[in-house]
Design an enzyme around this catalytic site. Structure first.
Site, PDB file in Angstrom:
ATOM      1  N   LYS A 103      -1.886   9.715   3.373  1.00  0.00           N
ATOM      2  CA  LYS A 103      -1.068   9.530   2.165  1.00  0.00           C
ATOM      3  C   LYS A 103       0.309  10.179   2.337  1.00  0.00           C
ATOM      4  O   LYS A 103       0.547  10.880   3.314  1.00  0.00           O
ATOM      5  CB  LYS A 103      -1.802  10.126   0.951  1.00  0.00           C
ATOM      6  CG  LYS A 103      -3.156   9.447   0.687  1.00  0.00           C
ATOM      7  CD  LYS A 103      -2.997   7.965   0.404  1.00  0.00           C
ATOM      8  CE  LYS A 103      -4.297   7.286  -0.006  1.00  0.00           C
ATOM      9  NZ  LYS A 103      -5.231   7.050   1.111  1.00  0.00           N
TER      10      LYS A 103
HETATM   11  C1  LIG Z   1      -6.268   2.705  -3.166  1.00  0.00           C
HETATM   12  C2  LIG Z   1      -7.122   3.901  -2.875  1.00  0.00           C
HETATM   13  N1  LIG Z   1      -7.995   4.310  -3.797  1.00  0.00           N
HETATM   14  C3  LIG Z   1      -8.765   5.389  -3.597  1.00  0.00           C
HETATM   15  C4  LIG Z   1      -8.704   6.109  -2.427  1.00  0.00           C
HETATM   16  C5  LIG Z   1      -9.628   7.257  -2.260  1.00  0.00           C
HETATM   17  O1  LIG Z   1      -8.978   8.451  -1.919  1.00  0.00           O
HETATM   18  P1  LIG Z   1      -9.740   9.544  -1.059  1.00  0.00           P
HETATM   19  O2  LIG Z   1      -9.824   9.044   0.347  1.00  0.00           O
HETATM   20  O3  LIG Z   1      -8.872  10.765  -1.200  1.00  0.00           O
HETATM   21  O4  LIG Z   1     -11.063   9.739  -1.672  1.00  0.00           O
HETATM   22  C6  LIG Z   1      -7.813   5.734  -1.439  1.00  0.00           C
HETATM   23  C7  LIG Z   1      -7.715   6.484  -0.190  1.00  0.00           C
HETATM   24  O5  LIG Z   1      -7.752   5.989   0.892  1.00  0.00           O
HETATM   25  C8  LIG Z   1      -7.004   4.586  -1.659  1.00  0.00           C
HETATM   26  O6  LIG Z   1      -6.143   4.160  -0.729  1.00  0.00           O
END
Ligand SMILES: Cc1ncc(COP(=O)(O)O)c(C=O)c1O
Length: 382
Positions: A185
């Site tokens: 990110k």
């Molecule tokens: C669109 C989207 N939603 C949710 C997530 C979930 O985040 P995390 O990997 O921090 O749980 C991500 C992460 O890759 C994402 O790109």
């Protein structure tokens, strides 16, 4: 292990001061949730215009907690996009609710807002939009729908840290806003995420859902009223996030500059004449979390997987974000079929994420574009 000159699709930039800061946390004797998490939450809250913020160990659990705070559960339907990381929809299942997908807009690649109202049913309780690649969904149109139908909104803003809508950072307004600090990110806390909330009551509930439902009082008082999970962020991770936040604007400016260069060089190399779909060139709202092209499958005699393999052999990492969620086995078993959301299916089949991260050099963009265009020309049928 990739060779040293391999260009990955993404790579975090972590400065020496942050690395030193992490060492200090490790030596401090307090490494799990503590003062660094509080400081990270305070810094995030300032960034989001003073709204309450709670940090957790992923952007998945922050969405799940957001759904729980909104009271979403069995019997409820939540409207979302099929073109996202599967976490977006899995959290709806996790709280016992039902995901209802709505096809995407081929230009923004986000949920097509004009298709939401026809998809509403008496069981619809919430909207869960995603800002794919950091391009924000139109918040005015989104919240107008939510207001008309009395729906809660849990924004999956996992990818939109630093993106703007009408001059204000995503997260600084809206209902419940969930962001991710996964390493790919725009800023990272290794793993992690945060939830931006409406008031202190919701923030206290988020704390309970974050850690086993526990509410402490005095020296030995402990009560539990909700079945929370184990979603707390460590101080080590929070210290990384704290070290990243001051760089956000500069990171995103570099991402935008590299994206401009992608547009220029792809255009110079005749990408659009070859049928390559470019992202919306939005330099006002997007944080350029990803630079994604859509391959013209009807004009190529190689698959996306083969192209990715050839790019990899040429020393360049690429990604496929995302396979449409409704066609994954878990969702097919719930009755979804190919053809249900044709735009998301076409884009999901052909989308290709090119390398983009702040430490990338201009020359890397040139190398990616030259390699991609050479391989596409070789594979072009006409
Ligand atoms: C669109 C989207 N939603 C949710 C997530 C979930 O985040 P995390 O990997 O921090 O749980 C991500 C992460 O890759 C994402 O790109």
């Amino acid at each position: 292990m990739n060779p040293p000159d391999f260009l990955p699709m993404t790579r975090p930039s972590i400065d020496e001061e942050t690395i030193q800061g992490v060492c200090e946390v490790l030596r401090s004797g307090w490494i799990t949730s503590g003062p660094q998490v509080k400081a990270f939450e305070a810094a995030l809250s300032r960034y989001f215009g003073g709204r309450p913020v709670r940090a957790c160990n992923s952007g998945t659990c922050t969405m799940e907690i957001g759904l729980r705070i909104a009271g979403i559960g069995p019997g409820d339907e939540v409207i979302t996009t099929p073109l996202s990381w599967v976490a977006t929809s899995n959290v709806i299942l996790a709280v016992g609710a039902t995901p209802r997908f709505v096809d995407i807009d081929p230009i923004t690649r986000n949920i097509d807002l004009t298709r939401i109202e026809p998809a509403l049913t008496p069981a619809t309780r919430a909207l869960l939009p995603v800002d794919l690649a950091g391009l924000p969904v139109d918040r005015d149109a989104l919240y107008a729908i939510a207001r008309r139908h009395g729906l809660r909104v849990i924004e999956d803003a996992a990818q939109s840290m630093g993106a703007q809508f009408k001059g204000r950072p995503i997260g600084s307004s809206g209902d419940l806003v969930s962001l991710s600090f996964h390493p790919n990110k725009n800023i990272t806390s290794i793993e992690g995420g945060c939830l931006v909330l409406n008031d202190e009551g919701e923030a206290r509930l988020a704390e309970q859902y974050r850690l086993q439902g526990v509410v402490r009082s005095g020296f030995d008082g402990l009560e539990v009223e909700v079945a929370g999970g184990k979603f707390n962020l460590t101080d080590v991770a929070a210290r990384v996030g704290l070290g990243q936040l001051p760089h956000l604007a500069q990171f995103n400016a570099r991402r935008a500059a590299l994206s401009r260069r992608y547009f220029e060089e792809l255009t110079e190399h005749g990408a659009t004449a070859l049928g390559l779909g470019l992202p919306l060139a939005d330099f006002t709202h997007s944080n350029w979390h990803m630079f994604q092209v859509v391959l013209p499958e009807e004009r190529l005699n190689l698959s996306r997987g083969q192209l990715m393999e050839q790019m990899h052999a040429a020393g360049i990492g690429t990604g496929a974000h995302y396979p449409p969620i409704h066609l994954l086995a878990l969702y097919r078993r719930r009755g979804f079929r190919p053809g249900d959301f044709p735009i998301a299916e076409y884009v999901g089949r052909n989308i290709l994420t090119l390398p983009l991260f702040p430490a990338m050099r201009d020359a890397d963009v040139t190398r990616v574009v030259e390699t991609l265009m050479r391989l596409l020309r070789k594979a072009a049928r006409y």
